[in-house]
Design an enzyme around this catalytic site. Structure first.
Site, PDB file in Angstrom:
ATOM      1  CD  GLU A  18      -3.074  -1.249   5.462  1.00 57.21           C
ATOM      2  OE1 GLU A  18      -3.121  -2.265   6.038  1.00 57.21           O
ATOM      3  OE2 GLU A  18      -2.281  -0.318   6.060  1.00 57.21           O
TER       4      GLU A  18
ATOM      5  CG  HIS B 217      -0.473  -0.033   2.574  1.00 53.17           C
ATOM      6  ND1 HIS B 217       0.097   1.299   3.294  1.00 53.17           N
ATOM      7  CD2 HIS B 217      -0.217  -0.812   3.337  1.00 53.17           C
ATOM      8  CE1 HIS B 217       0.509   1.131   4.198  1.00 53.17           C
ATOM      9  NE2 HIS B 217       0.194  -0.601   4.488  1.00 53.17           N
TER      10      HIS B 217
ATOM     11  CG  ASP C 173      -2.560   4.072   2.891  1.00 45.64           C
ATOM     12  OD1 ASP C 173      -2.114   2.961   2.326  1.00 45.64           O
ATOM     13  OD2 ASP C 173      -3.539   4.267   3.912  1.00 45.64           O
TER      14      ASP C 173
ATOM     15  CG  ASP D 102       2.670   0.030   7.903  1.00 43.14           C
ATOM     16  OD1 ASP D 102       2.299  -0.778   6.989  1.00 43.14           O
ATOM     17  OD2 ASP D 102       1.700   0.235   8.689  1.00 43.14           O
TER      18      ASP D 102
END
Length: 372
Positions: free
Chosen positions: A130, A70, A72, A100
Site C-alpha cells: 500500500e 494493509h 506493509d 499506519d
C-alpha cells in the site's frame, strides 16, 4: 519458521505484528503469520494472492461487509521492536506500523477470529504494497485477479483515525506543465523569452487558490492546489528556454479526475504549456449515509460514549484506498487506531485504548444477538 501471534489480546497482537519487519516488498513473513492464524479458524474461508490474504464467512446473510487493512509499512527508522509503555500516563504502543496500520490490522485480525457468526457476512482483507506506487497495490491486484471476491454492501478501511470515523477521501491529481521560452545570452536577454518569468504569474495565481472547503454529503473537505516542484534553466548566463512545474491538486470527491485536471490546465491558458498528467487518483464520497453505515456509526458512537468520548464523523482529507471501494460502488469509511499525524514519523505510536475501542465497536456492531 512462521511467527506465532498472540491473538488473545489486541494490544499484544499489535506488538507481535510490529515486531515482524514488513516494509513494502518484504511482507512475506507477516503475511505468513496472519495466514497461518486465519487458516486455523474453521468459520473462515481463506485465499492468498501473493502477500495478500482474504478470509470470508459464508453464512448466507442478507448483506456482506468488507474490512481491510494493509500489512506493509514505510521503512523502519530504529522504531522496531514494539515498545509498550506509559506516555503521559497513557498506555501506548510505539513502533513502526503502530499507527499506519498494524494497530488497525491487529483490530481486524482479532475481530475476524472472534466473530464466528456475525450478523453480516464479512470479508476480511489483509494486503500488501500500500505504501508504494499504485500499480503494485495488493488491494488493486486482488480486484484485478479476483473481481468477484471483494463484493460488499459496505467497507471499512483500518486507516488511522484516532478511533473516530473519516468518510470517503479527497482525490489527487499530479500534473507536469512545461512552459516554453526562447534561449538567448543573458547579456542580450531581449532576444530571448524567459520561460521562468512566464511561469511567475501562473505560480502566483496557483498560490492564491488557498484551501477552500467543499461540503459533500454533509462532510467538509478542504482542497489544496500547490506547485510542488520547479525546474528550468541550462546555464547561469542563458535565458531559460523552458521551465517545468509539477502541480498537485487535492480535490473534494464531488469532482471527477477529469474535472480536476481541467481546473489545473486552465491556469496555463495562453502560456503554450505542454501538459502531462503524471498521476490521477479519484476521491470517494463519504459513504456514511447507507443503512449499514448508519448502523455501524451508531454502534461506534455508543462504544465511544462508553469510553468517555464523543464520536466524530468527519471527512478524510488525504487519499486512501476507500477510493478503490468507491470505484466498485461500495460505500466505505476509514476507521482505525492512532493519530494519522504520527504516521510515517519516528515517533509513530498509538494508544492501547484506541485499539480496544475500535475492536469493541466492530464486535458491538457485528456480534448483534439479533441476526439478519
Amino acid at each position: 519458521m512462521v511467527r506465532e501471534l498472540r491473538t488473545d489480546d489486541v494490544v499484544d497482537l499489535a506488538c507481535d505484528l510490529i515486531d515482524i519487519p514488513s516494509v513494502s516488498g518484504d511482507e512475506k513473513a507477516i503475511a505468513d503469520a496472519v495466514e497461518a492464524r486465519l487458516r486455523r479458524a474453521p468459520h473462515l474461508e481463506v485465499l492468498r494472492d501473493g502477500d495478500a490474504i482474504v478470509a470470508r464467512t459464508r453464512l448466507a446473510r442478507a448483506h456482506r461487509v468488507l474490512i481491510a487493512g494493509h500489512l506493509d509499512t514505510v521503512p523502519i527508522a530504529g522504531n522496531v521492536p514494539a515498545v509498550r509503555s506509559l506516555v503521559n500516563g497513557i498506555d501506548t504502543v510505539r513502533g513502526r506500523g503502530a499507527v499506519d496500520m498494524l494497530g488497525g490490522v491487529a483490530v481486524a485480525l482479532r475481530a475476524a477470529l472472534l466473530l464466528t457468526a456475525p450478523k453480516h457476512d464479512v470479508t476480511w482483507v489483509f494486503y500488501d504494497h500500500e505504501e508504494v506506487e499504485a500499480s503494485l497495490n495488493g488491494l488493486g491486484r486482488l480486484m484485478r485477479n479476483h473481481p468477484g471476491l471483494l463484493g460488499a454492501d459496505f467497507a471499512i478501511l483500518a486507516e488511522p483515525t484516532s478511533a473516530h470515523i473519516e468518510g470517503g477521501c479527497n482525490g489527487s491529481v499530479r500534473v507536469i506543465a512545461t512552459i516554453p521560452g526562447k534561449a538567448a545570452h543573458s547579456a542580450r536577454s531581449w532576444r530571448g523569452d524567459n520561460a521562468i518569468h512566464k511561469a511567475a504569474p501562473v505560480i502566483s495565481r496557483i498560490a492564491s487558490f488557498g484551501n477552500p472547503t467543499v461540503n459533500v454529503d454533509g462532510l467538509d473537505y478542504r482542497e489544496s492546489l500547490l506547485v510542488v516542484a520547479v525546474s528550468g534553466g541550462k546555464a547561469k548566463n542563458v535565458v531559460p528556454d523552458e521551465v517545468e512545474l509539477v502541480i498537485n491538486y487535492r480535490f473534494a470527491p464531488s469532482k471527477s479526475t477529469d474535472e480536476a485536471i481541467a481546473l489545473v490546465t486552465s491556469y496555463f491558458a495562453g502560456t503554450g504549456a505542454r501538459i502531462e498528467v503524471d498521476d490521477r487518483s479519484p476521491g470517494a464520497r463519504p459513504g456514511a449515509d447507507s443503512p449499514i453505515a448508519r448502523d455501524f456509526i451508531a454502534h461506534a458512537g455508543a462504544i465511544a460514549e462508553a469510553h468517555g468520548e464523543e464520536l466524530r464523523v468527519v471527512a478524510k482529507q488525504g487519499w486512501t484506498d476507500v477510493a478503490r471501494f468507491f470505484d466498485l460502488g461500495i460505500p466505505a469509511v476509514n476507521f482505525g487506531p492512532g493519530d494519522p499525524l504520527l504516521a510515517h514519523t519516528d515517533e509513530e505510536a498509538a494508544p492501547a485504548a484506541d485499539m480496544t475501542r475500535c475492536l469493541d465497536a466492530l464486535l458491538a456492531w457485528l456480534d448483534d444477538k439479533e441476526k439478519e
